[in-house]
Design an enzyme around this catalytic site. Sequence first.
Site, mmCIF file in Angstrom:
data_model
loop_
_atom_site.group_PDB
_atom_site.id
_atom_site.type_symbol
_atom_site.label_atom_id
_atom_site.label_comp_id
_atom_site.label_asym_id
_atom_site.label_seq_id
_atom_site.Cartn_x
_atom_site.Cartn_y
_atom_site.Cartn_z
ATOM 1 N N ASP A 428 -10.664 56.292 18.947
ATOM 2 C CA ASP A 428 -11.479 56.572 17.773
ATOM 3 C C ASP A 428 -11.597 58.086 17.643
ATOM 4 O O ASP A 428 -11.290 58.834 18.583
ATOM 5 C CB ASP A 428 -12.851 55.929 17.952
ATOM 6 N N ASP A 875 -16.758 54.810 20.590
ATOM 7 C CA ASP A 875 -18.180 54.927 20.899
ATOM 8 C C ASP A 875 -19.079 54.115 19.986
ATOM 9 O O ASP A 875 -20.283 54.059 20.205
ATOM 10 C CB ASP A 875 -18.608 56.398 20.826
ATOM 11 N N ASP A 879 -15.646 50.180 16.861
ATOM 12 C CA ASP A 879 -14.570 50.250 17.856
ATOM 13 C C ASP A 879 -14.536 49.032 18.776
ATOM 14 O O ASP A 879 -13.634 48.937 19.619
ATOM 15 C CB ASP A 879 -14.727 51.510 18.719
#
Length: 1217
Positions: A428, A875, A879
């Site tokens: 990410d 995070d 995700d």
Amino acid sequence: MARGKIRSRLRRSHLYTFACVRPHAEEGDEPHQFIGPGFSRIVQCNQPKLHEKKPLKYCSNYISTTKYNIITFLPKALFEQFRRVANVYFLFTALLSLTPLSPFSAASMIVPLVFVIGLSMLKEALEDSRRFIQDMKVNVRKANVHRGDGVFGQKPWMKLRVGDVVRVEKDNFFPADLLLLSSTYEDGICYVETMNLDGETNLKVKRAMEVTLPLDDDTAFKDFIGRIRCEDPNPNLYNFVGNLEYDRQMFPLDPNQILLRDSKLRNTSYVYGVVIFTGPDSKVMQNSTKSPSKRSTIEKKMDKIIYFLFSFLLLISIISSIGFAVKTTYQMPKWWYLQPYAKSDYSSSYNPDKPALSGLFHLVTALILYGYLIPISLYVSIEVVKVLQAIFINKDLNMFDEETGIHAQARTSNLNEELGQVDTILSDKTGTLTCNQMDFLKCSIAGNAYGKRASEVELAAAKKMAVDDLEGHDSCSNEINADTSEIELETITRTNVEQPEKHVIKGFNFEDNRLMNGNWTRESNSEVILLFFRILSICHTAIPERNEETGELTYEAESPDEGAFLVAAREFGFEFCRRTPSSIYVSERHSSYNEPVEREFKILNLLDFTSKRKRMSVIVRDEDGEIFLFCKGADSIIFDRLAKNGRIFEKATTMHLNDYGESGLRTLALAYRKLGEEEYAGWNSEFVKAKTTIGGEREAMLERLSDIIEKDLTLVGATAVEDKLQKGVPQCIDKLAQAGLKIWVLTGDKMETAINIGFACSLLRQGMRQICISATNTDTLAEDPQKAARENILLQITNASQMVKLENDPNAAFALIIDGKTLTYALEEDMKHQFLNLAVDCASVICCRVSPKQKALVTRLVKEGTGKTTLAIGDGANDVGMIQEADIGVGISGVEGMQAVMASDFSIAQFRFLERLLVVHGHWCYKRIAQMICYFFYKNITFGLTLFYFEAFASFSGQSVYDNWYMLLFNVVLTSLPVISLGVFEQDVSSEICLQFPALYQQGQRNLFFDWKKIFGWMGNGLYSSIIIFFLNIFIFYNQAFRENGQTADMSAMGTSMFTSLVWAVNLQIALSMSHFTWIQHFIVWGSVAGWYLFLILYGMISPVYSKDGYKLLVEALSPAPIFWSSALLVAALCNLPYLVHISYQRCFHPMDHHVIQEIKYCKTDVSDRVMWTRERTKARQKTKIGFTATVDAKIRHLKSKLMKNYPSIDSHRSNQ
């Protein structure tokens, strides 16, 4: 308690995209017509009790990311255990041990199996309980819910029901998917941060329908009733279709009125909303997947080895049963000392009249007897080792974040060794790579470059050039350094000692006295500089907030770039201080004025930034009545819109922009245009008509009109901001790239932002050819737009693949960039393999504007398409899908919730810790587990085959040469602790060496220590050792005097001597296998050997009723015989001789990387010859086209070429040498 309206409200509709005019949907839009399935959801607003019974009963708001629950734990956990084929075999043998055919007691087979499976299930339960605790922390959060009669009270999130009206306060997360009813702003807007959903840091504007705006305090909901009919639960974050029936009217709903769970309310005191989707039905949970059961590559391969060993076990069991049948037929009738088989209780098991039946019964006996070939304790030992490895990961102080106080955490220990075999990292962006902070670093105004501070890329390039000069160019270094101050390197290499300490201002890292403290008024182009500062302070959509305690202003901006521009404008003396519905006020402070002057700029229109437009403009009227259009955007877009007489600074600005780009900075060009009253009035009239148009042509009309006004611009300058990545991110990516890892970025952010981040973290660099795959707008080009778009995308992929394959330059680097809309087509069955092949051929891949579901699908494609190990790191809640889909999921313990951590296998506080997690712990864990498993099979083959040899030696009678206690202790005590110490403490090289020589990580990627060659090599070693142990002992003790009085060895003495040789051989073998010895390993290995002799002494002291032939065997029979001691040492030495020869030959003639490093460290050559050590470190890096090193090399080439151009004498001096 009823809440009054906040007085300082803004009608923020003036900041909506493209205009100050807001179309009234209620007046013109028709309600949505629902045709077909997928739109069956009915929500009774403020009447949650109606949803307690079917057909309107929906799921609760309780969420769970656990793998098990109370009901499913036992069946699912047992299924997980019996996915291991060895456990299936031992269950089979445990059942057979209940029959009279077993050579061992039933307890000796059942108890170890129960212990192994029970221990593994207990570990699974403990790890899943941590996930449950994290889930409950979310489920018990409090929400303000309407209880009736206009009274609101707190209720846990998990108790929310569809139809509940909730009040959400500022900086709180939305507990479910809500329909926005009203907010503290008069026109019903609110600001939402969706970073947890799509990764974007900029705030989104949501607005309520005008019909619900009066519902602005608690008491207003006393009699509120409405009915919503909308789409069924689905994972699409950006779409929503529904109708609200309220006050006997029907109103259409769209995504602008929907507040999604796990997004956060910002810059708005509070909002009211009604719950539409709860728990698993919410869009964020629809994008998640069930917690998968992950198994490492080594564990899967171990199953194949078990299959092979079971086949081998079956083979020797069949040989044994055939041999027994032959013996029973031809020799048993001659053995007078056996009882008549007809009278025996086991007559059918050795009946000469029925040899086939006897052989079949003996097959069962053999399967149990030779079961030691398949090590049941292997799984227990691996579980223990992995738990201890996880503890070391958790306690590693080098992965402890002092700022947050968070340690790294191995949330599951099943995948430790998988960390050492990762091929592709899917990351990410927001919160993972970046810390969402931009610093204004440099700028170009009127063709002049300002800003003396260096970027991270420039500093690294200067440092590396200095090292290169010292090592390779001593002869001309003085000549170069003599004139360094005359070129740009002066600003790069300037040290902090020369610069006075300066107060750190967040978002502003600029230093140049020519512009600071009003000195810009002395510059020759001060009027242009004035326009530059005004564009920074006016062209934005931010809102100022004053800290009541300090009086300082902070800005709520839609993007970090905007925030950095406003901070920079403030530091230059142009402070954006307040905003009204129609004006922006800027406090201008410079040497021309004694006191700050507040100037008003009336906002006429605002043309917002979009990924398609790549620019933003604001039309304002200043205090003199003049109308200006201020514009900022991508340089390619702005330059195309410049007037002929507005290109005065274009050449110089372009040069500066290229320099900024090579330095890893994000750039924007700034321009303006002065508008006449008549021109503006005519344009604005058309623009208002287009804005109030309802229909599909509205956006096209607005785009055309914006193109008309945003032309004939005059270039003012450009900005360069440094995207503040998380600490150590570029260095971490560089190290991972040198280790041979591929890195993909999957983000929900805009393409421009993702590209800029790619440059900042060195995934992209100047000179890298970008392949942008995008879906062409074919709505008006074909009868079937989707088919046309699909064909167009396939053509782009095909052409790009052809271009990559035909590229002759080996140093050429390609970057693939694709957005979510295009990815929808690229992931289809008939196109995904072509897309994957193209992506694999590219040095870096960036997927932007992707949904959480697409992140998971891309991860699955890479995992299944390449067949290699993938790692996903993120995070946020967006995700979770890819974290669960990847072979390894890593969660960042960020400030925006713990959803990613809850779904992960490992969690770390910062992305930079991934370097140590993989390159150090991954490398160690892979080699430890691989060596441990290979050794396990070696020692069990050695042990099991001696049983088979004796079985054949004893006429396939089913008799064991060893005492039952010996066999039980072999795996449980005598060899288990040494192999555990190998799996926990072994280090081929230290952690510092792992980081200095990242190429060592490729040993795991290439699976050098657990390939079939290595496995069969260890099995062959076991076969050889078993032959030496059995036949050499037989040769020594058979018909030989054993004791002083001439007695020969009986079976107990023979078996004990043979077992002693076995214990010595396998423990010497593991000692030779270890590269790193501590006192713990010495104690365990040699203690295991000593423990064997201690056991013989203690066992011999027990009553012969229990010890039987082992009674005082060592003290009275074995220890007085010198042949007992000498045979053990001789056999052990001969068993390990081939391995010793092999490893010596390999180290001398075909050393592996770690062998060379071990030799250098042992001889301390790294200290005595630093040049050689540096050369070896350089050779140990995988040549890569991404990463900080590649970017720095490109910068060095640029600076050196510039240097040689300015100082050709240096080049000729070098060529003459």
